[in-house]
Design a protein around this motif. Sequence first.
Motif, mmCIF file in Angstrom:
data_model
loop_
_atom_site.group_PDB
_atom_site.id
_atom_site.type_symbol
_atom_site.label_atom_id
_atom_site.label_comp_id
_atom_site.label_asym_id
_atom_site.label_seq_id
_atom_site.Cartn_x
_atom_site.Cartn_y
_atom_site.Cartn_z
ATOM 1 N N TYR A 276 -36.396 -134.991 74.389
ATOM 2 C CA TYR A 276 -36.423 -135.608 73.053
ATOM 3 C C TYR A 276 -35.506 -136.830 72.955
ATOM 4 C CZ TYR A 276 -39.192 -131.719 71.313
ATOM 5 O OH TYR A 276 -40.196 -130.816 71.096
ATOM 6 N N PHE B 153 -34.525 -128.851 66.161
ATOM 7 C CA PHE B 153 -35.716 -129.700 66.141
ATOM 8 C C PHE B 153 -36.908 -129.074 66.851
ATOM 9 C CE2 PHE B 153 -38.797 -132.691 67.597
ATOM 10 C CZ PHE B 153 -39.092 -133.350 66.415
ATOM 11 N N ASP B 154 -36.660 -128.497 68.020
ATOM 12 C CA ASP B 154 -37.776 -128.017 68.854
ATOM 13 C C ASP B 154 -38.446 -126.759 68.305
ATOM 14 O OD1 ASP B 154 -39.438 -128.424 71.074
ATOM 15 O OD2 ASP B 154 -38.338 -126.933 72.246
ATOM 16 N N ASP B 155 -37.965 -126.292 67.169
ATOM 17 C CA ASP B 155 -38.488 -125.054 66.610
ATOM 18 C C ASP B 155 -39.752 -125.331 65.775
ATOM 19 O OD1 ASP B 155 -38.817 -122.527 65.550
ATOM 20 O OD2 ASP B 155 -37.327 -122.842 63.967
ATOM 21 N N PHE B 156 -40.862 -125.583 66.447
ATOM 22 C CA PHE B 156 -42.128 -125.803 65.739
ATOM 23 C C PHE B 156 -43.285 -125.482 66.669
ATOM 24 C CE2 PHE B 156 -43.686 -129.505 67.991
ATOM 25 C CZ PHE B 156 -42.537 -130.076 68.521
ATOM 26 N N GLY B 157 -44.452 -125.213 66.084
ATOM 27 C CA GLY B 157 -45.673 -125.107 66.876
ATOM 28 C C GLY B 157 -46.441 -126.402 66.746
ATOM 29 N N TYR B 158 -46.535 -126.855 65.484
ATOM 30 C CA TYR B 158 -47.066 -128.182 65.189
ATOM 31 C C TYR B 158 -46.119 -128.813 64.172
ATOM 32 C CZ TYR B 158 -49.593 -131.900 62.920
ATOM 33 O OH TYR B 158 -49.916 -133.124 62.410
ATOM 34 N N GLY B 159 -45.780 -130.048 64.379
ATOM 35 C CA GLY B 159 -44.937 -130.768 63.423
ATOM 36 C C GLY B 159 -45.320 -132.228 63.412
ATOM 37 N N HIS C 267 -46.599 -133.994 66.575
ATOM 38 C CA HIS C 267 -46.074 -133.254 67.723
ATOM 39 C C HIS C 267 -46.850 -131.951 67.859
ATOM 40 C CE1 HIS C 267 -43.039 -136.190 66.821
ATOM 41 N NE2 HIS C 267 -42.192 -135.771 67.741
ATOM 42 N N TYR C 268 -47.597 -131.835 68.946
ATOM 43 C CA TYR C 268 -48.382 -130.630 69.198
ATOM 44 C C TYR C 268 -47.686 -129.811 70.268
ATOM 45 C CZ TYR C 268 -52.268 -133.014 66.826
ATOM 46 O OH TYR C 268 -53.061 -133.662 65.918
ATOM 47 N N LYS C 269 -47.402 -128.569 69.973
ATOM 48 C CA LYS C 269 -46.728 -127.751 70.981
ATOM 49 C C LYS C 269 -47.485 -126.463 71.286
ATOM 50 C CE LYS C 269 -42.530 -125.766 70.774
ATOM 51 N NZ LYS C 269 -41.115 -125.771 70.373
ATOM 52 N N LYS C 270 -47.879 -125.750 70.243
ATOM 53 C CA LYS C 270 -48.571 -124.483 70.471
ATOM 54 C C LYS C 270 -49.898 -124.496 69.728
ATOM 55 C CE LYS C 270 -44.199 -121.976 70.663
ATOM 56 N NZ LYS C 270 -43.210 -121.247 69.878
#
Lengths: 192, 455
Positions: free
Chosen positions: B243, A155-161, B268-271
């Motif tokens: 999560y 799941f955590d494999d994203f930059g934006y999702g 979901h914003y991460k990078k």
Amino acid sequence: MSSRDDILARLQAHAITPEKRPEMDFKPLAFDNPVEQFERILKVAGANSLRLEPGQDVNDLIRTAYPEARTIASNLPGITCATVNPDLLDDPRALDGTDVAVIRGEFGVLENGMVWVKQQTRYKALFFISEALVILLDRRALVNNMHEAYARPDFDDFGYGCFIAGPSKTADIEQALVIGAHGARAVTVILE
Amino acid sequence: MSSHAKAAEKFIADRERTAWHDQALYFVREKRDRMAQGVPEWEALREMASRMKRHTISRLGYYLEMFERHATANGVHVHWAKDAEEHNRIVYEIIQKHGGKRLVKSKSMLAEECGLTPYLEARGVEAVESDLGERIMQLMGTPPSHIVLPAIHVKREEVGKVFERELNTELDNSDPTYLTHAARKSLRQNFLHADIAMTGVNFAVASSGAFVVCTNEGNADMGTSFPKVHIAIMGLEKVVPDYDALALYVRLLARSATGQPSTTYTSHYKKPVEGQEMHIVIVDNGRSDILANAAHVNMLKCLRCGSCINTCPVYRRTGGYSYSYFIPGPVGINLGMLKSPEKYAGNLSACTLCHSCSNVCPAKIDLAEQIYRWRQDLDGMHLASKEKKFIDKGLKFVMERPSLFYAAIKAGRTAEHMPRFVLYNRLDAWGIGRELPDFAPETFNALWKKGKVKE
């Protein structure tokens, strides 16, 4: 002292007694007929769904669903009905006016009709700016609820999702539901 | 009379509008109930969400540092602001560094709390609200009256009038679909040509450094799709451990807020993406003091879903502008008191202690219980109403003396035969808008003595 250290020091000074993290003590919502449930809940979210049957061409399905579409944007291999490859544009603003965008969803959530979509194109604007959005989804990739969704190992494999549940909507004027606030006015999920 | 009661007079003068407002909010409350009933584990889910929040606020510093570490590793710039002033300054400095002039923002109660928009506009930065309800309020030049449904008090004809003036829509067309699509067309230009995007934060995930923004309109995502800079602002209580914890809140938020299984977009914003800069401002502004306040620390569990506002019988019948704090309803009464009892104690009267708020809160915050506690504290803070204190003293005197008590009841019965002008006048705030109930022919005490009370 920096504001950061000051805030953290205050939180430390004001700390309450540590509380243990709670364990899950219930069995969350689950469904017997995933595909049927997903079709039902997509309708609740205002989305359409289509099943791609063996021997059918996905391009025919898209063309039939949106016969008026002049510009179809997609970077997916096999989407031959696409008129634009959005990744070849130098400015996401050029996507304004796109009739249909075709993208791929990772998995769907049965309790609420969400589809998890990771950024897969140069510009994420594509997901929101097109008039209609078509999401291709493997019908075996359905989870019951959010607990299962977030527990997927990758799941955590994203930059934006984004979890997308149907078309853009608002009820800000007298609680009257209006489809097409800022994002796509129509969403079709094609279950492969 | 309390400041709330005084301000409410204006709202309730229009009875038809009061009834309409009441119904509109109750409609949302009923949608919420249907959603809750559709999830068999709803109560267990609330309980776990509440305990997860308690766990998180007992380790706030730990989780915030974890969030910062991961967000930084993801390429996000993390800033910390002690108060509203520092928050505004940080945001402005980022904008200035990029020569920004046009900011497009999605809904954020924190920006309201900090007075960000007027601050930026005074410095030549245009800040356009992109949530439809917020945009309506911005064009009308008045603040939102609800934290989730900003324009819930506005009628379609009024929206039509404002759009005629501001967006050149057709004369007298107040169809919600037509007006929404007119706003869509107009705001599309703001999205495309903004140079800075701002969003709030619904949840910040400590274990990954990602942050989550929920909208139905897609305005946050449209907003962040074009400018080179994205500034996200968050109150420090928005952090969640991971999560698994996030799953609880995503399940509860939309169901509680608007009665939907989920919001349309849970982003979901991460990078930061290619060529974009991403900033996060973590704001305290009094939150670390709430942590030290044992009687009210639970307010840090709040998800800002607004369900306590929708269900509140006083809010529904008096509207958001009757409250002196910018957040109305049970949540606002409590947060206002934590901000400044001197300024906001006038809202404490806006509660019947029906406890409906405590019963719908997805984080099980003891909202009504806290309002009760604040009322007990008023005297100690020298903020108690003199009128009520006088009556309380009188009541105490009577209650402690049984013979006087029964004499008073007897005397009270003659009230039935008094002329209206004696009973209902401006000196008695309780007589305004209320009718005395019919007295029973005999008191319970008399019935008991005659053996007429059957078990």
